[in-house]
Write a protein that holds these residues in place. Structure first.
Motif, short mmCIF file in Angstrom:
data_model
loop_
_atom_site.label_atom_id
_atom_site.label_comp_id
_atom_site.label_asym_id
_atom_site.label_seq_id
_atom_site.Cartn_x
_atom_site.Cartn_y
_atom_site.Cartn_z
N GLU A 1 57.04 -10.22 -28.25
CA GLU A 1 55.97 -10.10 -29.25
C GLU A 1 56.55 -9.69 -30.60
O GLU A 1 56.09 -10.17 -31.65
CB GLU A 1 54.93 -9.09 -28.77
N ARG B 1 50.42 -4.43 -37.31
CA ARG B 1 50.14 -5.84 -37.01
C ARG B 1 49.47 -6.54 -38.17
O ARG B 1 49.47 -7.77 -38.24
CB ARG B 1 49.24 -5.94 -35.76
N PRO C 1 47.26 -3.36 -31.40
CA PRO C 1 48.55 -3.81 -30.87
C PRO C 1 49.69 -3.34 -31.75
O PRO C 1 49.68 -3.56 -32.97
CB PRO C 1 48.41 -5.34 -30.90
N GLN D 1 50.06 0.52 -26.86
CA GLN D 1 50.09 -0.94 -26.71
C GLN D 1 51.32 -1.47 -27.43
O GLN D 1 51.24 -2.35 -28.29
CB GLN D 1 48.81 -1.57 -27.28
N THR E 1 41.05 -4.55 -35.76
CA THR E 1 41.17 -5.03 -34.38
C THR E 1 39.79 -5.18 -33.74
O THR E 1 39.52 -6.15 -33.01
CB THR E 1 42.04 -4.07 -33.56
N LEU F 1 54.54 -3.35 -28.73
CA LEU F 1 54.92 -4.75 -28.70
C LEU F 1 56.15 -4.93 -27.81
O LEU F 1 57.10 -4.15 -27.86
CB LEU F 1 55.25 -5.24 -30.11
#
Length: 455
Positions: free
Chosen positions: A416, A276, A405, A410, A288, A412
């Motif tokens: 997303e 990310r 993410p 988690q 994060t 995507l």
């Protein structure tokens, strides 16, 4: 797959038999979807990477020596011969720390190592999308096991693991698309073992452009190995488990049983992790956490006196770089990435820039980041981190973070992923971004992969 039927077959022979016999119809649908996610994400990373100065050097080389081919250099209108497209796209994918990897880590980068050689050879041969996806899955399963068998010990010796494992993955992807027999695939793996390389010294003294090249060379090496094997060139069948093979040369304390464990039953591509932020994955969880602290308490970099990041042993040994000398070292540095997160939005790849690296406030905060070993619990993710900030008003705030993410826990969603694709590649592709995303998301329907182009 019953590996017992191969008797005393070497690991390379078992893996080659699996890779050449795998049928698209036997691949679980969820694995095919993850393969497409990997390809989509890599195309975006390549497109963004094509604009960077070090990438333009590699693109220039590929154009100079590869003219006349039918394989796309992503992010450009150029088409070159397959080995040069694989070199360029592998380097573009890894050009700015945005290419996909896996979690738990196995020292592999499936995005650059599979998509780059796979797309190059698929376009050269006019392969279908189904053939391309099957090759990506086959290469990913073989490469993951080779990486996992090292137990991360390649990097303790000083090799950049994806530069080593990527050559094997690329050989399988290219070999599938060139329709190698099982014996030829063994030779491709044997050849790839002598092409695998990439040193970590860039992280200690600068010269970081070479890190970007490691994945390009791995992709190119895969095409070379498979092509030579197709024409009868041989390599050792004991390349993985022999006296001077991968397990004994690249690995300090590996586990050879992992080379073939769960083959055909456990699908490791499901561990795909999409980044990310444009930085090394070791910094993703603490970044994060930093973003969570910013949002929860309204903290900015100017409010902070000191930061403590508690993380993995690798974070302490490889990524505690308080004074990064170039952009590669900055993206490799946990202190820099965390400091940047308190002043910029790390979800925007342009936040990682020379302007940020030279920003006096970011550099000052970077020097106030202490990195220490975090005591893990049995249920922890290996990348789990704790970020504590000491504020100028005397308060201290802490954020425990397990995931980021894009990790398998988690993952995507396609929506997303589309948003990320547009954010990363949209500036260059403009109105073409949406149709390209849709085309890749339905890759199994593509009749000829030459129809795929990012410009």
């Amino acid at each position: 797959m019953d590996t017992g039927t191969f008797g005393k077959a070497t690991a390379a022979q078992i893996l080659a038999r699996f890779a050449t016999q795998l049928q698209y119809e036997r691949i679980p649908a969820v694995v095919v979807e993850r393969a497409k996610d990997c390809v989509i994400d890599t195309v975006a990373a390549c497109t963004y990477g094509s604009q960077l100065p070090w990438s333009r050097i590699v693109i220039g080389y590929a154009e100079q020596y590869g003219k006349g081919g039918s394989s796309t250099i992503l992010g450009t209108p150029l088409r070159v011969h397959a080995p040069h497209a694989a070199l360029a796209n592998g380097a573009l994918a890894h050009a700015f720390e945005m290419d996909a990897l896996v979690q738990p880590s196995a020292g592999v980068h499936p995005g650059a190592s599979l998509t780059a050689p796979g797309l190059a050879v698929a376009q050269e041969t006019g392969a279908s999308g189904r053939d391309f996806l099957a090759a990506v899955v086959a290469g990913g399963e073989v490469m993951h096991r080779i990486g996992a068998a090292s137990k991360q010990s390649t990097e303790r010796i000083g090799f950049h693991a994806p530069g080593v494992t990527g050559a094997f993955g690329g050989a399988v992807v290219a070999g599938r698309l060139l329709k190698l027999t099982a014996d030829e695939m063994v030779n491709a793996l044997g050849i790839a073992g002598s092409l695998a390389s990439g040193l970590l010294e860039f992280s200690k003294s600068g010269g970081g452009m070479v890190k970007r090249l490691h994945l390009g060379r791995a992709a190119e090496s895969g095409v070379l190995a498979a092509t030579l094997a197709k024409h009868g060139f041989s390599g050792p069948a004991t390349v993985l488990d022999g006296k001077f093979g991968y397990m004994n040369v690249f690995c300090k304390d590996g586990d050879a049983a992992r080379l073939t464990a769960g083959l055909g039953e456990t699908w490791n591509l499901l561990t795909l992790a999409l980044k990310r932020y444009a930085c090394h994955v070791t910094a993703h969880v603490p970044v994060t956490a930093a973003l969570a602290l910013k949002e929860k308490y309204g903290i900015s970099g100017d409010d902070i006196v000191a930061i403590t990041v508690a993380g993995s042993e690798k974070m302490v040994s490889h990524h505690n770089i308080p004074e990064p000398h170039d952009m590669t070292m900055a993206q490799y540095s946990t202190p820099f990435c965390v400091a940047l997160a308190f002043y910029r939005d790390p979800r925007d790849p342009t936040a990682f820039s020379e302007a940020s690296r030279n920003d006096a406030k970011i550099r000052a905060l970077c020097r106030q980041v202490a990195v220490e070993l975090r005591k893990e619990t049995a249920h922890d993710n290996p990348l789990a981190s704790r970020v504590s900030v000491k504020l100028k008003d005397g308060r201290e705030q802490t954020q425990e973070q397990q995931y980021f993410p894009g990790m398998p826990q988690q993952a995507l969603t396609r929506d997303e992923l589309r948003a990320k694709f547009n954010a990363v590649a949209g500036a260059l592709l403009g109105t073409k971004a949406g149709p390209l995303f849709d085309q890749l998301a339905a890759a199994e329907t593509i009749v000829n992969m030459r129809d795929v182009s990012a410009r």
